[in-house]
Design a protein around this motif. Structure first.
Motif, PDB file in Angstrom:
ATOM      1  N   ILE A   1       3.212  -0.925 -11.631  1.00 37.10           N
ATOM      2  CA  ILE A   1       1.904  -0.725 -10.998  1.00 37.10           C
ATOM      3  C   ILE A   1       1.027  -1.961 -11.177  1.00 37.10           C
ATOM      4  O   ILE A   1       0.325  -2.388 -10.248  1.00 37.10           O
TER       5      ILE A   1
ATOM      6  N   LEU B   1      -2.186   4.860   4.738  1.00 35.45           N
ATOM      7  CA  LEU B   1      -2.469   5.918   3.762  1.00 35.45           C
ATOM      8  C   LEU B   1      -1.979   7.270   4.262  1.00 35.45           C
ATOM      9  O   LEU B   1      -1.458   8.083   3.487  1.00 35.45           O
TER      10      LEU B   1
ATOM     11  N   VAL C   1       1.702   7.347   3.764  1.00 35.05           N
ATOM     12  CA  VAL C   1       2.023   7.609   2.359  1.00 35.05           C
ATOM     13  C   VAL C   1       2.040   9.108   2.077  1.00 35.05           C
ATOM     14  O   VAL C   1       2.933   9.621   1.380  1.00 35.05           O
TER      15      VAL C   1
ATOM     16  N   LEU D   1       0.820  -1.210   0.000  1.00 38.91           N
ATOM     17  CA  LEU D   1       0.000   0.000   0.000  1.00 38.91           C
ATOM     18  C   LEU D   1       0.856   1.263   0.000  1.00 38.91           C
ATOM     19  O   LEU D   1       0.440   2.303  -0.502  1.00 38.91           O
ATOM     20  N   GLU D   2       2.053   1.161   0.546  1.00 42.29           N
ATOM     21  CA  GLU D   2       2.955   2.316   0.549  1.00 42.29           C
ATOM     22  C   GLU D   2       3.326   2.755  -0.864  1.00 42.29           C
ATOM     23  O   GLU D   2       3.745   3.895  -1.076  1.00 42.29           O
ATOM     24  N   ASN D   3       3.160   1.860  -1.820  1.00 47.21           N
ATOM     25  CA  ASN D   3       3.526   2.199  -3.189  1.00 47.21           C
ATOM     26  C   ASN D   3       2.630   3.281  -3.788  1.00 47.21           C
ATOM     27  O   ASN D   3       2.920   3.807  -4.861  1.00 47.21           O
ATOM     28  N   LEU D   4       1.553   3.610  -3.111  1.00 48.76           N
ATOM     29  CA  LEU D   4       0.701   4.698  -3.585  1.00 48.76           C
ATOM     30  C   LEU D   4       1.463   6.018  -3.641  1.00 48.76           C
ATOM     31  O   LEU D   4       1.090   6.917  -4.404  1.00 48.76           O
ATOM     32  N   ASP D   5       2.531   6.137  -2.854  1.00 43.86           N
ATOM     33  CA  ASP D   5       3.293   7.379  -2.902  1.00 43.86           C
ATOM     34  C   ASP D   5       3.997   7.574  -4.234  1.00 43.86           C
ATOM     35  O   ASP D   5       4.409   8.684  -4.580  1.00 43.86           O
TER      36      ASP D   5
ATOM     37  N   PHE E   1       2.579   7.572  -7.105  1.00 47.40           N
ATOM     38  CA  PHE E   1       1.746   8.475  -7.893  1.00 47.40           C
ATOM     39  C   PHE E   1       1.965   9.928  -7.462  1.00 47.40           C
ATOM     40  O   PHE E   1       2.058  10.831  -8.295  1.00 47.40           O
TER      41      PHE E   1
ATOM     42  N   SER F   1      -1.398  -7.267  -4.749  1.00 47.42           N
ATOM     43  CA  SER F   1      -2.310  -6.845  -3.687  1.00 47.42           C
ATOM     44  C   SER F   1      -3.624  -7.617  -3.734  1.00 47.42           C
ATOM     45  O   SER F   1      -4.142  -8.067  -2.705  1.00 47.42           O
TER      46      SER F   1
END
Length: 287
Positions: free
Chosen positions: A125, A156, A159, A93-97, A99, A132
């Motif tokens: 992605i 979140l 992030v 979920l940390e990979n949202l950073d 974007f 996930s």
């Protein structure tokens, strides 16, 4: 030293740091763990300072302190997430950073989009989303820790804080602060806070006279110092999105460690997703 190698080193030690941190915060009082690991990390960074020196200016001090506050808030959210969701899912979920950082890099002109980069980014992605979804599908088979919504909220928030970290580092560096001084800013903010919280958080569990506790906090402190220093160097000299993508090696390392220690499960689809992710990270390294 190739500054992208620093991102790789940071990612590897970040993986081991997070994995041992996950064990510690779920076994011992969280603020006791964070206090001792922060002090030990600071000591190792002081040793590094004898080699690299300390560069700081008066104008950089407010930015360094803001950096320290931002990292503290991000760290607190992250460790609270670890108490409520599996570490592999937290890392994913940390990979949202990515974007957030990608958009900021484009707006600031730090990154010129090429077809190769777009392809690798999309591939990465896809691997994360696939991984996930598959992790969520078999979540009932994951032992020791269930997924709680509050954990997702915390990750979140983490992030958001970590997404602006690279730009504060770059700005502090332009004002005359090197990686040593920048990371000292975190210690100045975090250690007094953790000390206060550890004194007001109630009775301890079992860390007193516990050799395992001592070994864990020393390891975490060492890993933390290395990944902070090398990660900061990477952000100073490279586009943040490139550093972030390279550092996502930690996602796959954490999953592998989780599988080895039986806190997560692996199947063919997750293995393929990991392979795709590693291909995209390897490709981005040579852009």
């Amino acid at each position: 030293m190739n500054k992208r190698i620093t991102a790789v080193v940071s990612s590897v030690f970040n993986s081991f740091c997070d994995f041992t941190l996950d064990i510690a915060v779920n076994k011992y009082l969280i603020y006791k763990v964070l206090l001792y690991t922060s002090i030990i990390s600071l000591l190792f960074q002081i040793l590094y300072a004898f080699y690299a020196g300390i560069s700081i200016t008066a104008s950089a001090i407010p930015i360094i302190l803001i950096y320290g506050l931002i990292i503290l808030l991000g760290y607190l959210c992250y460790v609270n997430a670890l108490k409520n969701i599996p570490i592999g899912l937290a890392a994913l979920l940390e990979n949202l950073d990515l974007f957030i950082v990608l958009i900021i890099d484009i707006l600031l002109g730090n990154l010129i989009l090429t077809s190769k980069f777009i392809f690798l980014f999309v591939l990465f992605i896809i691997s994360i989303i696939w991984f996930s979804l598959e992790t969520n599908r078999i979540k009932d088979e994951i032992k020791f820790k269930k997924i709680k919504f509050i954990g997702i909220v915390f990750i979140l928030l983490s992030v958001l804080f970590y997404g602006i970290e690279p730009y504060i580092i770059k700005y502090a560096n332009t004002l005359g602060a090197n990686e040593v001084a920048i990371n000292f800013g975190y210690s100045v903010v975090a250690i007094p806070f953790f000390f206060f919280k550890s004194k007001t958080s109630g009775a301890s569990k079992e860390e007193n006279n516990d050799k395992k506790f001592f070994h864990l906090v020393v390891l975490i402190g060492l890993f933390e110092a290395i990944y902070y220093i090398f990660g900061t160097i990477g952000y100073i000299y490279e586009a943040p999105i490139i550093v972030n993508i390279i550092q996502e090696i930690r996602v796959f390392l954490l999953v592998i460690l989780s599988v080895i220690f039986k806190t997560d499960k692996m199947n063919l689809k997750k293995a393929i997703a990991i392979l795709l992710g590693m291909i995209s990270i390897t490709g981005s390294y040579f852009i």
